[in-house]
Design a protein around this motif. Sequence first.
Motif, PDB file in Angstrom:
ATOM      1  N   UNK A 230      59.769  33.801  13.878  1.00 15.24           N
ATOM      2  CA  UNK A 230      60.664  33.639  15.033  1.00 15.24           C
ATOM      3  C   UNK A 230      59.847  33.641  16.322  1.00 15.24           C
ATOM      4  N   UNK A 231      58.938  34.621  16.446  1.00 16.06           N
ATOM      5  CA  UNK A 231      58.126  34.741  17.662  1.00 16.06           C
ATOM      6  C   UNK A 231      57.308  33.471  17.869  1.00 16.06           C
ATOM      7  N   UNK A 232      56.728  32.984  16.786  1.00 16.08           N
ATOM      8  CA  UNK A 232      55.899  31.783  16.869  1.00 16.08           C
ATOM      9  C   UNK A 232      56.735  30.603  17.380  1.00 16.08           C
ATOM     10  N   UNK A 233      57.934  30.468  16.858  1.00 13.11           N
ATOM     11  CA  UNK A 233      58.769  29.325  17.266  1.00 13.11           C
ATOM     12  C   UNK A 233      59.264  29.467  18.702  1.00 13.11           C
ATOM     13  N   UNK A 234      59.590  30.700  19.095  1.00 14.20           N
ATOM     14  CA  UNK A 234      60.050  30.891  20.478  1.00 14.20           C
ATOM     15  C   UNK A 234      58.904  30.581  21.441  1.00 14.20           C
ATOM     16  N   UNK A 235      57.699  31.031  21.099  1.00 14.36           N
ATOM     17  CA  UNK A 235      56.551  30.739  21.964  1.00 14.36           C
ATOM     18  C   UNK A 235      56.317  29.221  22.021  1.00 14.36           C
ATOM     19  N   UNK A 236      56.488  28.559  20.891  1.00 17.13           N
ATOM     20  CA  UNK A 236      56.358  27.094  20.861  1.00 17.13           C
ATOM     21  C   UNK A 236      57.341  26.446  21.829  1.00 17.13           C
ATOM     22  N   UNK A 237      58.561  26.976  21.845  1.00 24.66           N
ATOM     23  CA  UNK A 237      59.574  26.439  22.760  1.00 24.66           C
ATOM     24  C   UNK A 237      59.172  26.705  24.216  1.00 24.66           C
ATOM     25  N   UNK A 238      58.681  27.930  24.466  1.00 20.97           N
ATOM     26  CA  UNK A 238      58.223  28.266  25.825  1.00 20.97           C
ATOM     27  C   UNK A 238      57.174  27.259  26.296  1.00 20.97           C
ATOM     28  N   UNK A 239      56.243  26.944  25.410  1.00 22.13           N
ATOM     29  CA  UNK A 239      55.164  26.009  25.773  1.00 22.13           C
ATOM     30  C   UNK A 239      55.751  24.623  26.066  1.00 22.13           C
ATOM     31  N   UNK A 240      56.692  24.188  25.225  1.00 23.41           N
ATOM     32  CA  UNK A 240      57.329  22.876  25.454  1.00 23.41           C
ATOM     33  C   UNK A 240      58.067  22.856  26.788  1.00 23.41           C
ATOM     34  N   UNK A 241      58.764  23.960  27.073  1.00 28.57           N
ATOM     35  CA  UNK A 241      59.536  24.018  28.314  1.00 28.57           C
ATOM     36  C   UNK A 241      58.617  23.937  29.529  1.00 28.57           C
ATOM     37  N   UNK A 242      57.463  24.586  29.418  1.00 28.04           N
ATOM     38  CA  UNK A 242      56.526  24.526  30.547  1.00 28.04           C
ATOM     39  C   UNK A 242      56.025  23.105  30.768  1.00 28.04           C
ATOM     40  N   UNK A 243      55.829  22.403  29.651  1.00 22.77           N
ATOM     41  CA  UNK A 243      55.391  20.996  29.786  1.00 22.77           C
ATOM     42  C   UNK A 243      56.476  20.183  30.469  1.00 22.77           C
ATOM     43  N   UNK A 244      57.720  20.432  30.055  1.00 26.62           N
ATOM     44  CA  UNK A 244      58.822  19.629  30.582  1.00 26.62           C
ATOM     45  C   UNK A 244      59.139  19.943  32.055  1.00 26.62           C
ATOM     46  N   UNK A 245      59.160  21.233  32.384  1.00 26.53           N
ATOM     47  CA  UNK A 245      59.665  21.611  33.712  1.00 26.53           C
ATOM     48  C   UNK A 245      58.584  22.061  34.688  1.00 26.53           C
ATOM     49  N   UNK A 246      57.403  22.356  34.174  1.00 24.90           N
ATOM     50  CA  UNK A 246      56.334  22.876  35.036  1.00 24.90           C
ATOM     51  C   UNK A 246      56.469  24.372  35.220  1.00 24.90           C
ATOM     52  N   UNK A 247      55.363  25.075  35.443  1.00 19.33           N
ATOM     53  CA  UNK A 247      55.382  26.541  35.518  1.00 19.33           C
ATOM     54  C   UNK A 247      56.240  27.088  36.653  1.00 19.33           C
TER      55      UNK A 247
END
Length: 456
Positions: A230-247
């Motif tokens: 679960x943690x791995x997948x949530x972190x994966x989503x966090x990384x994708x979101x940063x790519x999409x929206x910027x930090x």
Amino acid sequence: PSTSGELDRLHAKVWPRNTFRAGDGVVRIAGVDVRELARTYGTPLFVIDEADFKFRCAEYAAAFEDPSLVHYAGKAFLCTEIARWVAGQGLSLDVCSGGELAIAQRAEFPPERITFHGNNKSVEELEAAVEAGVGTIVLDSYYEIARLADVAARHDVVQQVLVRVTVGVEAHTHEFIATAHEDQKFGFSLASGEAAEAVRRVLNAPSLQLVGLHSHIGSQIFDADGFEVAARRVVGLLADLRKEHGPEALESLTVVDLGGGFGIAYTDKDNPPPPAQLVTQIRDIVRKECAFADIPVPRIAGEPGRAIAGPGTVTLYEAGTIKDVVLGDEGVRRYVSVDGGMSDNIRTALYDAAYDVRLVSRASDDGQPEPVAAMLSRVVGKHCESGDIVVRDCWLPETLAPGDLLAVAATGAYCYSMASNYNRQPRPAVVAVRNGEHRLLLRRETYDDMLRLEAS
Ligand code: LYS
């Protein structure tokens, strides 16, 4: 077991920390004689070892390295005094209904440390939450994003929120209490892109501020594997979101809440890992994954409910009718009826849950010249259902008689909170014991309490 010693044993990992059988054979919880409790309050009775509850709060606070990152899940068991204990330990509180929120408010629980959950919060509940000033609301559907954005805007509030993500993990637990596989009612699916869409909608709502992602994989889990995935997948989503929206857009998104689900020992066969071990494992994974994805490490929060409230409470029952039923070639099964049942503990019927039960008002071989034999027994309730079973299989002394007190261990979570008035059975009282003293937290329901609902 064939000896009374084994029958009378109280396994340390199953029973409240301050439970002992004294030399006279009678069990004391935090120094209080169970017979005195039964005499004073009647049975069935929930008895909470206060120090045990607080010890577990502190244990989780230490494991998460910050008490406010531990959100006690009120659904496990909540009343005003419990909310006060939780507040006093510095923990946060997770509520999932207007009713639980009302109790938190009665206890004057600091609202900024309350998280509001639920897959179908009503507009009234969202309004109550916003008005109370609850710290975070966990968003569970597109409807809710729109509703809450509207409620918050009307109250001129920027409401902090988490988005609940369904990570697609199959937790190794009973189907009814697993919550992260795809085919279920909670959260936004990560795999289908709904979670990312939910984040887009939150970021577009000026009255909402995204502070975290939430995932909960299920209940009564003993190993870190599910949490790690679960943690791995949530972190994966966090990384994708940063790519999409910027930090910058995600600057406020600093928390990953991995929910609850930490298992406890209901019987001596259960071996839950120490909280610190489990949490460290989870934190290590998150750190590693974040380093790999080159994103800042979020704070990890969790929501133990059962793991805090469960182990420190027992239910005291008085044994009533005893029947020995002949099972053909397979011998005899003894049915021991108690004065409660599925109305105060539905978990056996609902999840096939296992419990430990002991004779506690005397030693098994009390007054007997020889050690007494153990009888294969089933502890059942007084309700009009054959599924009304409290403990499916257990060994109890052959000498067990009506009037003896039985205690069922680890009933602090999801027993009182899931209690019903089936057969118009009044709900039991709840008492706290500490340092040889006892006090009432919730009084026993009366027939008048029930009759008060009658409108005609
Ligand atoms: N009520 C369930 C039980 O007794 C667990 C549900 C947990 C809710 N997140 O095990």
